[in-house]
Design a protein around this motif. Structure first.
Motif, short mmCIF file in Angstrom:
data_model
loop_
_atom_site.label_atom_id
_atom_site.label_comp_id
_atom_site.label_asym_id
_atom_site.label_seq_id
_atom_site.Cartn_x
_atom_site.Cartn_y
_atom_site.Cartn_z
N TYR A 42 0.83 -1.21 0.00
CA TYR A 42 0.00 0.00 0.00
C TYR A 42 0.86 1.25 0.00
O TYR A 42 0.60 2.20 -0.77
CB TYR A 42 -0.92 0.00 1.21
N LEU A 43 1.92 1.26 0.83
CA LEU A 43 2.80 2.43 0.85
C LEU A 43 3.48 2.62 -0.49
O LEU A 43 3.67 3.76 -0.94
CB LEU A 43 3.84 2.28 1.96
N GLU A 44 3.81 1.53 -1.15
CA GLU A 44 4.43 1.65 -2.48
C GLU A 44 3.45 2.29 -3.46
O GLU A 44 3.84 3.13 -4.28
CB GLU A 44 4.86 0.28 -2.98
N ARG A 46 1.29 4.45 -2.80
CA ARG A 46 1.10 5.86 -2.45
C ARG A 46 2.29 6.73 -2.87
O ARG A 46 2.19 7.95 -2.85
CB ARG A 46 0.89 5.98 -0.94
N GLY A 50 3.03 9.12 0.53
CA GLY A 50 2.92 8.36 1.76
C GLY A 50 1.48 8.24 2.23
O GLY A 50 0.53 8.51 1.49
N ILE A 56 -3.58 3.82 6.36
CA ILE A 56 -2.99 2.49 6.20
C ILE A 56 -3.85 1.45 6.91
O ILE A 56 -4.14 0.37 6.38
CB ILE A 56 -1.55 2.46 6.74
N LEU A 71 5.29 -0.03 11.83
CA LEU A 71 6.00 0.97 11.04
C LEU A 71 7.04 1.72 11.87
O LEU A 71 8.09 2.10 11.35
CB LEU A 71 5.00 1.96 10.43
N CYS A 80 10.98 2.41 6.10
CA CYS A 80 10.15 3.56 5.77
C CYS A 80 10.76 4.79 6.43
O CYS A 80 11.69 4.69 7.24
CB CYS A 80 8.71 3.35 6.23
N GLN A 86 2.97 11.51 7.59
CA GLN A 86 2.86 10.45 6.59
C GLN A 86 4.06 9.48 6.70
O GLN A 86 5.21 9.91 6.87
CB GLN A 86 2.84 11.02 5.17
N TYR A 87 3.75 8.22 6.58
CA TYR A 87 4.81 7.22 6.43
C TYR A 87 5.06 7.01 4.93
O TYR A 87 4.10 6.83 4.15
CB TYR A 87 4.40 5.89 7.06
N VAL A 88 6.32 7.05 4.55
CA VAL A 88 6.71 6.89 3.14
C VAL A 88 7.61 5.67 3.02
O VAL A 88 8.54 5.50 3.83
CB VAL A 88 7.45 8.15 2.63
N LEU A 89 7.34 4.83 2.05
CA LEU A 89 8.15 3.64 1.86
C LEU A 89 9.56 4.01 1.43
O LEU A 89 9.76 4.80 0.49
CB LEU A 89 7.52 2.73 0.80
#
Length: 360
Positions: A42-44, A46, A50, A56, A71, A80, A86-89
């Motif tokens: 999912y993060l990918e 986005r 993120g 999520i 995370l 990440c 926001q969490y970003v991969l």
């Protein structure tokens, strides 16, 4: 090798690395859960935008608590990073999600090694694969029972084994078939993939798989399905039985990631046994992964980590070797290496050896 020949850390970095080692199982399991629950995927999707914990959690059908603890552990592993809320991969997370080698390695670690490695100390002290009892307390080594491993351990074991051996097959085959063998013995042929590949490529080649009867039975359906029953045969044998009969018509005795399944003493005994049965002019071809021959430190690290699988699970006394030790085994068994070929990819080395001349 240079990476391992000096101190790598100052005092501050060293204590930080010590903590990473102390909590390494937590990072592994968090990363595994992030992959399996679809968080990484999912993060990918986005991208650089993120996603928040709430987004999520909603998409992956998890609680916000579950997402946050996984995370936040992933932050420490570079899986990440944060951009505000926001969490970003990260790049590490992308490899965990998409890289075939990383996925195979993680599955092997999770399904085959993780629980058995809790018995590593006992294996080290006893010289026996104490972790194997996680699968069956009556098994002495893993090799006769590979097809009896419970799923998903069985699938992960074969995927791991084939990923590394198959990668090198084409280039190794070019070297081996350049000797124009009419008969080839595949020692430790496993599921028969190499034997079938060679016989398919050279219609005049006769191939015999020398392996445990249980492995021959595993390979036979593949041989039948390939329509090669007339040219690919099985000869059930335990290569550790020094006095057992071996056929002796092969021009090439092939071993792919086979000798790493045995101790130094056992390797010498196997090679001596082969030498006694070789016909004049025959060669031994050994395809192995040597931890000192790797181009990247991560590859050496991975091989030395996998050696602990042999210690705790497979048989208790084998490993991925330093190339000098394999050369020593060959010398002790009466062979000389006439050629070696470095094969790009995971870092295989192909050794081609012949018996030393017999002294008068």
């Amino acid at each position: 090798m240079k990476h391992y020949q000096c101190e790598q850390y100052n005092a501050l970095d060293a204590i930080g690395q010590a903590q990473r080692i102390a909590f390494a199982p937590m990072l592994f399991q968090a990363s595994w859960c992030l992959r399996e629950t679809g968080v990484l995927a999912y993060l990918e999707s986005r991208g650089k935008a993120g996603a928040t914990t709430a987004e999520i959690a909603r998409h992956c059908e998890l609680s916000e608590y579950a997402v946050s603890v996984l995370l936040d552990m992933g932050l420490g592993g570079g899986v990440c990073h944060l951009a505000g809320e926001q969490y970003v991969l990260g790049k590490v997370g992308k490899y965990l999600q998409n890289d075939p080698m990383t996925r195979v390695n993680m599955d092997f670690t999770q399904h085959v090694c993780y629980q058995p490695l809790a018995h590593l100390l006992g294996a080290i002290r006893e010289g026996k694969p104490e972790g194997l009892k996680v699968f069956n307390p009556d098994w002495e080594t893993i090799y006769p029972h590979l097809d009896k491993l419970p799923e998903p351990a069985r699938a992960s074991w074969f995927a791991f084994d084939h990923f590394y051996s198959d990668w090198a097959f084409q280039q190794a085959q070019d070297h081996v078939l350049s000797y124009e063998p009419r008969s080839l013995y595949d020692v430790g042929g496993n599921t028969g993939k190499w034997a079938i590949s060679c016989a398919t490529r050279d219609p005049a080649l006769q191939v015999t798989i020398l392996d445990l009867p249980e492995q021959i039975a595993l390979a036979q359906p593949r041989i039948d399905a390939a329509g090669l029953t007339e040219r690919v045969h099985g000869h059930g044998v335990n290569m550790l039985e020094a006095d057992g009969h071996l056929p002796g018509e092969a021009d090439i005795w092939w071993m792919s990631q086979f000798l790493d399944c045995f101790s130094h003493e056992q390797i010498v005994a196997i090679l001596k046994r082969i030498r006694r049965h070789m016909k004049p002019g025959a060669r031994v071809c050994i395809l192995e992964l040597f931890w000192d021959r790797q181009s990247f430190e991560a590859a050496s690290f991975s091989l030395n980590a996998t050696s602990l699988y042999f210690t705790a699970i497979a048989n208790g006394d084998s490993r991925f070797y330093h190339s000098k030790q394999m050369y020593q085994c060959l010398r002790e068994a009466g062979f000389h290496v006439e050629a070696e070929h470095e094969i790009p990819g995971p870092g295989h080395t192909l050794l081609v050896a012949q018996p030393l001349p017999t002294r008068p």
